[in-house]
Design a protein around this motif. Sequence first.
Motif, PDB file in Angstrom:
ATOM      1  N   SER A 187     -10.423  14.908  13.444  1.00 32.14           N
ATOM      2  CA  SER A 187      -9.107  15.464  13.736  1.00 32.14           C
ATOM      3  C   SER A 187      -8.088  14.894  12.750  1.00 32.14           C
ATOM      4  O   SER A 187      -8.360  13.909  12.050  1.00 32.14           O
ATOM      5  N   ARG A 188      -6.893  15.487  12.692  1.00 34.16           N
ATOM      6  CA  ARG A 188      -5.875  14.994  11.775  1.00 34.16           C
ATOM      7  C   ARG A 188      -5.482  13.554  12.121  1.00 34.16           C
ATOM      8  O   ARG A 188      -5.264  12.732  11.228  1.00 34.16           O
ATOM      9  N   THR A 189      -5.406  13.254  13.407  1.00 34.77           N
ATOM     10  CA  THR A 189      -5.054  11.897  13.814  1.00 34.77           C
ATOM     11  C   THR A 189      -6.139  10.918  13.405  1.00 34.77           C
ATOM     12  O   THR A 189      -5.845   9.813  12.908  1.00 34.77           O
ATOM     13  N   GLU A 190      -7.387  11.291  13.589  1.00 34.41           N
ATOM     14  CA  GLU A 190      -8.501  10.430  13.173  1.00 34.41           C
ATOM     15  C   GLU A 190      -8.509  10.227  11.658  1.00 34.41           C
ATOM     16  O   GLU A 190      -8.778   9.127  11.167  1.00 34.41           O
ATOM     17  N   GLN A 191      -8.174  11.288  10.905  1.00 32.28           N
ATOM     18  CA  GLN A 191      -8.105  11.172   9.454  1.00 32.28           C
ATOM     19  C   GLN A 191      -7.024  10.182   9.030  1.00 32.28           C
ATOM     20  O   GLN A 191      -7.231   9.367   8.114  1.00 32.28           O
ATOM     21  N   LYS A 192      -5.873  10.248   9.681  1.00 35.56           N
ATOM     22  CA  LYS A 192      -4.775   9.339   9.334  1.00 35.56           C
ATOM     23  C   LYS A 192      -5.164   7.886   9.593  1.00 35.56           C
ATOM     24  O   LYS A 192      -4.915   7.003   8.767  1.00 35.56           O
ATOM     25  N   LEU A 193      -5.768   7.649  10.756  1.00 31.34           N
ATOM     26  CA  LEU A 193      -6.199   6.288  11.085  1.00 31.34           C
ATOM     27  C   LEU A 193      -7.240   5.798  10.087  1.00 31.34           C
ATOM     28  O   LEU A 193      -7.149   4.674   9.568  1.00 31.34           O
ATOM     29  N   LEU A 194      -8.219   6.630   9.799  1.00 23.38           N
ATOM     30  CA  LEU A 194      -9.281   6.246   8.860  1.00 23.38           C
ATOM     31  C   LEU A 194      -8.708   5.935   7.481  1.00 23.38           C
ATOM     32  O   LEU A 194      -9.096   4.934   6.850  1.00 23.38           O
ATOM     33  N   ARG A 195      -7.779   6.750   7.020  1.00 28.26           N
ATOM     34  CA  ARG A 195      -7.245   6.537   5.666  1.00 28.26           C
ATOM     35  C   ARG A 195      -6.490   5.215   5.559  1.00 28.26           C
ATOM     36  O   ARG A 195      -6.660   4.481   4.574  1.00 28.26           O
ATOM     37  N   VAL A 196      -5.674   4.899   6.549  1.00 31.80           N
ATOM     38  CA  VAL A 196      -4.948   3.625   6.503  1.00 31.80           C
ATOM     39  C   VAL A 196      -5.938   2.463   6.438  1.00 31.80           C
ATOM     40  O   VAL A 196      -5.753   1.508   5.676  1.00 31.80           O
ATOM     41  N   PHE A 245     -20.917   6.221   3.422  1.00 32.59           N
ATOM     42  CA  PHE A 245     -19.842   7.182   3.675  1.00 32.59           C
ATOM     43  C   PHE A 245     -19.273   7.777   2.389  1.00 32.59           C
ATOM     44  O   PHE A 245     -19.211   7.128   1.348  1.00 32.59           O
ATOM     45  N   SER A 246     -18.838   9.015   2.516  1.00 31.54           N
ATOM     46  CA  SER A 246     -18.076   9.693   1.482  1.00 31.54           C
ATOM     47  C   SER A 246     -16.878  10.344   2.158  1.00 31.54           C
ATOM     48  O   SER A 246     -17.047  11.208   3.028  1.00 31.54           O
ATOM     49  N   PHE A 247     -15.678   9.918   1.782  1.00 34.66           N
ATOM     50  CA  PHE A 247     -14.457  10.439   2.392  1.00 34.66           C
ATOM     51  C   PHE A 247     -13.596  11.077   1.309  1.00 34.66           C
ATOM     52  O   PHE A 247     -13.199  10.409   0.347  1.00 34.66           O
ATOM     53  N   ASP A 248     -13.296  12.353   1.447  1.00 34.03           N
ATOM     54  CA  ASP A 248     -12.396  13.062   0.537  1.00 34.03           C
ATOM     55  C   ASP A 248     -11.220  13.558   1.374  1.00 34.03           C
ATOM     56  O   ASP A 248     -11.309  14.589   2.038  1.00 34.03           O
ATOM     57  N   PHE A 249     -10.110  12.803   1.331  1.00 37.56           N
ATOM     58  CA  PHE A 249      -8.972  13.129   2.177  1.00 37.56           C
ATOM     59  C   PHE A 249      -8.173  14.318   1.649  1.00 37.56           C
ATOM     60  O   PHE A 249      -7.447  14.951   2.408  1.00 37.56           O
ATOM     61  N   GLY A 294      -7.699   9.367  -3.053  1.00 45.27           N
ATOM     62  CA  GLY A 294      -7.996  10.035  -1.789  1.00 45.27           C
ATOM     63  C   GLY A 294      -9.479  10.291  -1.621  1.00 45.27           C
ATOM     64  O   GLY A 294      -9.906  10.872  -0.629  1.00 45.27           O
ATOM     65  N   VAL A 295     -10.285   9.858  -2.596  1.00 45.86           N
ATOM     66  CA  VAL A 295     -11.744  10.010  -2.522  1.00 45.86           C
ATOM     67  C   VAL A 295     -12.362   8.620  -2.484  1.00 45.86           C
ATOM     68  O   VAL A 295     -12.116   7.797  -3.358  1.00 45.86           O
ATOM     69  N   PHE A 296     -13.168   8.360  -1.459  1.00 47.02           N
ATOM     70  CA  PHE A 296     -13.755   7.038  -1.260  1.00 47.02           C
ATOM     71  C   PHE A 296     -15.264   7.170  -1.075  1.00 47.02           C
ATOM     72  O   PHE A 296     -15.738   8.029  -0.322  1.00 47.02           O
ATOM     73  N   GLY A 348       0.817  -1.212   0.000  1.00 45.64           N
ATOM     74  CA  GLY A 348       0.000   0.000   0.000  1.00 45.64           C
ATOM     75  C   GLY A 348       0.851   1.261   0.000  1.00 45.64           C
ATOM     76  O   GLY A 348       0.538   2.237  -0.694  1.00 45.64           O
ATOM     77  N   ALA A 349       1.941   1.249   0.765  1.00 44.20           N
ATOM     78  CA  ALA A 349       2.827   2.411   0.826  1.00 44.20           C
ATOM     79  C   ALA A 349       3.461   2.687  -0.533  1.00 44.20           C
ATOM     80  O   ALA A 349       3.534   3.838  -0.984  1.00 44.20           O
ATOM     81  N   GLN A 350       3.911   1.636  -1.222  1.00 41.14           N
ATOM     82  CA  GLN A 350       4.530   1.832  -2.531  1.00 41.14           C
ATOM     83  C   GLN A 350       3.526   2.336  -3.567  1.00 41.14           C
ATOM     84  O   GLN A 350       3.858   3.202  -4.388  1.00 41.14           O
ATOM     85  N   LEU A 351       2.314   1.837  -3.523  1.00 37.56           N
ATOM     86  CA  LEU A 351       1.300   2.295  -4.476  1.00 37.56           C
ATOM     87  C   LEU A 351       0.940   3.755  -4.232  1.00 37.56           C
ATOM     88  O   LEU A 351       0.746   4.522  -5.178  1.00 37.56           O
ATOM     89  N   ARG A 352       0.870   4.139  -2.965  1.00 36.52           N
ATOM     90  CA  ARG A 352       0.577   5.546  -2.662  1.00 36.52           C
ATOM     91  C   ARG A 352       1.700   6.439  -3.160  1.00 36.52           C
ATOM     92  O   ARG A 352       1.455   7.499  -3.736  1.00 36.52           O
ATOM     93  N   ARG A 353       2.943   6.048  -2.920  1.00 35.43           N
ATOM     94  CA  ARG A 353       4.078   6.872  -3.336  1.00 35.43           C
ATOM     95  C   ARG A 353       4.152   7.012  -4.846  1.00 35.43           C
ATOM     96  O   ARG A 353       4.565   8.039  -5.369  1.00 35.43           O
ATOM     97  N   SER A 354       3.766   5.972  -5.563  1.00 40.49           N
ATOM     98  CA  SER A 354       3.870   6.006  -7.019  1.00 40.49           C
ATOM     99  C   SER A 354       2.697   6.725  -7.675  1.00 40.49           C
ATOM    100  O   SER A 354       2.686   6.936  -8.884  1.00 40.49           O
TER     101      SER A 354
END
Length: 226
Positions: free
Chosen positions: A151-160, A132-136, A125-127, A113-119
């Motif tokens: 919160s930013r921390t909640e956003q990070k957890l949700l995105r992973v 639910f509708s999530f636009d990170f 970023g839109v799910f 997942g990390a490599q795909l995100r970096r590439s």
Amino acid sequence: MEQIFILEDDESLGRGIAMALETPECRITLAQTLRQAERALQQPFSLLILDINLPDGSGIDLLRRLRAQGNPVPVILLTANDLELDEVTGLEAGADDYITKPFSLAVLRARVGAQLRRSGCAETGVFALGPFSFDFQRMEFRRSGIAVELSRTEQKLLRVLVENRGHAVPREVLVDRIWTDGASFVEENALSVTMKRLRNKLERDPAKPEYLKTVYGIGYAWAVKS
């Protein structure tokens, strides 16, 4: 649709990796020899997972040829050799990551997942997931059309979790991905507290979560609804 290529001469391990990575949004192609790989790689892929030791050559040699051709596809190397020299050789040949056998499939999923995100090959970023509708990118989050403040921390957890939906993400991987500011110490219950707050904001009944599941002994997962 993500396209992941796996070159692994151990048939059972290759199938296990494929089962761990395959989702409705990700298609897997398997090969066991360099000859099979060279035929398969005539089509483009989002990411390659290459075993180093093969019956007819080396995954590093294949990697060198790809890089010499200017192919920028992300590559993760797999090997049974736990030697620093092998790791250095692989990275110098152009590998993006390196995993020594035996390894955790959950950790491999996180690395993929990390490599795909970096590439830039991963989700935009839109799910849109059920209600639910999530636009990170815009930091806009909704349930049934109603805005939810995270919160930013909640956003990070949700995105992973949503990027790895349907799979359990280990607690240690989540902590590493969420608290990336170089802090030397994170409170032991920080992840549990963040998850509780996220459930309170997203779940209809936080005591009986439908989506933000606890996977006991491992970590958390975003449940995929049929």
